[in-house]
Design an enzyme around this catalytic site. Sequence first.
Site, PDB file in Angstrom:
ATOM      1  N   CYS A   2       0.769  -1.097   0.076  1.00  0.00           N
ATOM      2  CA  CYS A   2       0.043   0.004  -0.138  1.00  0.00           C
ATOM      3  C   CYS A   2       0.882   1.014   0.007  1.00  0.00           C
ATOM      4  O   CYS A   2       2.355   1.301   0.112  1.00  0.00           O
ATOM      5  CB  CYS A   2      -0.738  -0.033   1.124  1.00  0.00           C
ATOM      6  SG  CYS A   2      -1.790  -1.570   1.281  1.00  0.00           S
ATOM      7  N   ARG A  54      -4.748   1.315  -1.056  1.00  0.00           N
ATOM      8  CA  ARG A  54      -4.523  -0.077  -0.736  1.00  0.00           C
ATOM      9  C   ARG A  54      -4.382  -1.042  -2.011  1.00  0.00           C
ATOM     10  O   ARG A  54      -5.110  -0.811  -3.039  1.00  0.00           O
ATOM     11  CB  ARG A  54      -5.687  -0.612  -0.151  1.00  0.00           C
ATOM     12  CG  ARG A  54      -5.882  -1.668   0.408  1.00  0.00           C
ATOM     13  CD  ARG A  54      -6.874  -2.315   1.252  1.00  0.00           C
ATOM     14  NE  ARG A  54      -6.581  -3.832   1.801  1.00  0.00           N
ATOM     15  CZ  ARG A  54      -7.605  -4.668   2.204  1.00  0.00           C
ATOM     16  NH1 ARG A  54      -8.816  -4.171   1.380  1.00  0.00           N
ATOM     17  NH2 ARG A  54      -7.154  -5.731   2.472  1.00  0.00           N
ATOM     18  N   LEU A  55      -3.415  -1.750  -1.822  1.00  0.00           N
ATOM     19  CA  LEU A  55      -3.310  -3.109  -2.693  1.00  0.00           C
ATOM     20  C   LEU A  55      -3.722  -3.996  -1.977  1.00  0.00           C
ATOM     21  O   LEU A  55      -3.163  -4.622  -0.932  1.00  0.00           O
ATOM     22  CB  LEU A  55      -1.895  -3.164  -3.142  1.00  0.00           C
ATOM     23  CG  LEU A  55      -1.729  -4.500  -4.147  1.00  0.00           C
ATOM     24  CD1 LEU A  55      -2.273  -4.049  -5.361  1.00  0.00           C
ATOM     25  CD2 LEU A  55       0.098  -4.657  -4.114  1.00  0.00           C
ATOM     26  N   GLY A  82       2.295  -2.958   4.105  1.00  0.00           N
ATOM     27  CA  GLY A  82       3.293  -4.274   4.365  1.00  0.00           C
ATOM     28  C   GLY A  82       2.561  -5.452   4.742  1.00  0.00           C
ATOM     29  O   GLY A  82       1.235  -5.554   4.374  1.00  0.00           O
ATOM     30  N   GLU A  83       3.154  -6.702   5.097  1.00  0.00           N
ATOM     31  CA  GLU A  83       2.677  -8.037   5.333  1.00  0.00           C
ATOM     32  C   GLU A  83       3.304  -8.384   6.501  1.00  0.00           C
ATOM     33  O   GLU A  83       4.566  -8.325   6.684  1.00  0.00           O
ATOM     34  CB  GLU A  83       2.790  -8.772   4.121  1.00  0.00           C
ATOM     35  CG  GLU A  83       2.312  -8.585   2.768  1.00  0.00           C
ATOM     36  CD  GLU A  83       0.784  -8.483   2.842  1.00  0.00           C
ATOM     37  OE1 GLU A  83       0.107  -9.200   3.702  1.00  0.00           O
ATOM     38  OE2 GLU A  83       0.201  -8.140   1.893  1.00  0.00           O
ATOM     39  N   ASP A 106      -4.228  -8.118   8.799  1.00  0.00           N
ATOM     40  CA  ASP A 106      -3.097  -7.935   9.670  1.00  0.00           C
ATOM     41  C   ASP A 106      -3.234  -6.570  10.244  1.00  0.00           C
ATOM     42  O   ASP A 106      -2.664  -6.190  11.209  1.00  0.00           O
ATOM     43  CB  ASP A 106      -1.879  -8.111   9.226  1.00  0.00           C
ATOM     44  CG  ASP A 106      -1.331  -7.743   7.851  1.00  0.00           C
ATOM     45  OD1 ASP A 106      -2.300  -7.117   7.308  1.00  0.00           O
ATOM     46  OD2 ASP A 106      -0.377  -8.090   7.116  1.00  0.00           O
ATOM     47  N   GLY A 381      14.504 -13.698  -4.963  1.00  0.00           N
ATOM     48  CA  GLY A 381      15.494 -14.248  -4.396  1.00  0.00           C
ATOM     49  C   GLY A 381      16.447 -13.022  -3.939  1.00  0.00           C
ATOM     50  O   GLY A 381      17.607 -13.097  -3.441  1.00  0.00           O
TER      51      GLY A 381
END
Length: 617
Positions: A2, A54-55, A82-83, A106, A381
């Site tokens: 977001c 927001r995503l 974030g996550e 979350d 990665g």
Amino acid sequence: MCGIAGFFNPQQQFTKNEQKYKKILYNMKEALSHRGPDDSGIYMNDCFGLAHARLSIIDLTTGHQPMVKKMYGEEYAIVYNGEIYNTKEIKEDLIQKGYIFETTSDTEMILYGYLEYGTDIVKKLNGIFAFAIADTKKKQLHLFRDRAGVKPLFYTNKNDTIVFASELKGLFQYTGIEPIIDKKGLNEVFSIGPAKTYGCGVYKDIDELLSGHFVTFDTYGKHIHCYWKLQSRPHTDSYEKTVEKTSFLVQDAIRRQMVSDVPICTFLSGGVDSSIVSAICALELKKQGKQLHTFSFDFVDNDKYFKANAFQPSQDRPYVEKMVSFLGSQHHYLECETAKQADLLTASVDAHDLPCMADVDSSMLYFCSVVKQTHKVALTGECADEIFGGYPWFHKKECFEADTFPWTMDLEARKVLLSNDFLAELNMDEYVSETYHRSVAETPRLEEDTPEEARRREISYLNLKWFMQTLLDRMDRTSMYSGLEARVPFADHNIIEYLWNIPWNIKAKDGVVKHILREAGRGFLPEEILFRRKSPYPKTYDTKYEALLSNRLKEIINDSSSPVLQFLDKDKVNRFLKSPSDYGKPWYGQLMAAPQMIAYVIQINYWLQKYHVNIQL
């Protein structure tokens, strides 16, 4: 992911001029709308203004922000980017304490966590994040940033009002905040760039919240707190235990970061880092009866123009093909054309609000825009080389012993186009030296370390604080520009903490680069992938690309209105453009000087024009 933004002044009454300040909030969220195209919102009271774009990844229908909770007649609001990968564990604890959740997001967990634990909630979070909490009872604004600095957050003080945003462009929507660059900022661009000093917003009077920190603003001023930092201690695990624990930490981080209510994919280069991430994701999805989608990146006609060198010993495609066959993934080969790569140099500046990593950025910007057409979440990665010691400067004697940043040991490549007067004004060598030594002095020491091991720590610290941050910024801006969430499992703080104290004779046992990661990955990858020699992010070898850049730079220097001319020596530029391919010194890291430096100057000129940058020397 977001975009978040807002402002705070405990002495102000924003609601008295509601229309003006709501318009500012609207403009802030619109400036960040690319980071979150699915939903948006604003919140305002007398002291606070919050904006959110927001995503939707988790809780697609009920996670609207700003999220506001009332308790004992007071309001508490949050905007969050974030996550969090341990939401379930923290949420269960809060439910036991009597909190009733209305969403599965979350965001709600963090806000309730603040109500229960105060600012200590940040210490419990495992994830990537930047968030702001408005505490109307205490008249406090709290800004938080994750441990590794994966998610960005900038702030400034304008007439005693604190203004913050995920990206610099968000700040410039607030009345009176302008893009001003002083001598320090010019050194950040010309002497340090495309890196930047951590905590520095480059523009005058703008700061970036440091990773592992939070800051509280109230009627008494600003209070900065460090909630996480590296600690050096003796490594007591045996070699076998070290491999086992490293393998567990890597697998755990990847599996945790697969959490999503939308399909995930991975970036796959055929190197050990992205291949381990893809292999574990593929195994987990297979258990669910699903097939992993993988994406690889290259440039049109690179199979024709590629030339192996010390930096890039091999092409990715043959190794990607082996991994796709091994994984059984649904693979997508993406290629970027020369013109597209050059054209997107300006969009890369738009994404960063600053000059950046030239064609490495522009091509990644393109690739992310294509991936976003089918996916919202990608695992990458990134960061393994910084944490496990994969770069040449961990190994090469001249880099290891250099009394400066090992990825930019020779500043001559940066000076070759600049005017003598500007060089005298900048004093680049002194600025770089002071910046380097200040950073090295912060390295957490261990008394037992040998001089060589102590230097290893310095190199590792510089990589974590500088080089990794530059690549994390690149990954965030290039992905979020198209509303794609790119996750970086190797930047999990548990991995960083553990690897920090593993001695070099285990990290690179028997002289094998990233030995400990390769051993931790046994059983997940074919041997030829597991022990493939490092090959960095691909670049184009088509000479037409360099010719295209040269022509664009010629147009710039022949246009008297070009703002970059105030820094350049036209005669130097013309001499350089006659034979740029002969200029073989590295410019930044493993990026060779000629095409990247030309592209960087093009970006600087566009940046000065687009942002109407005010130069103050």
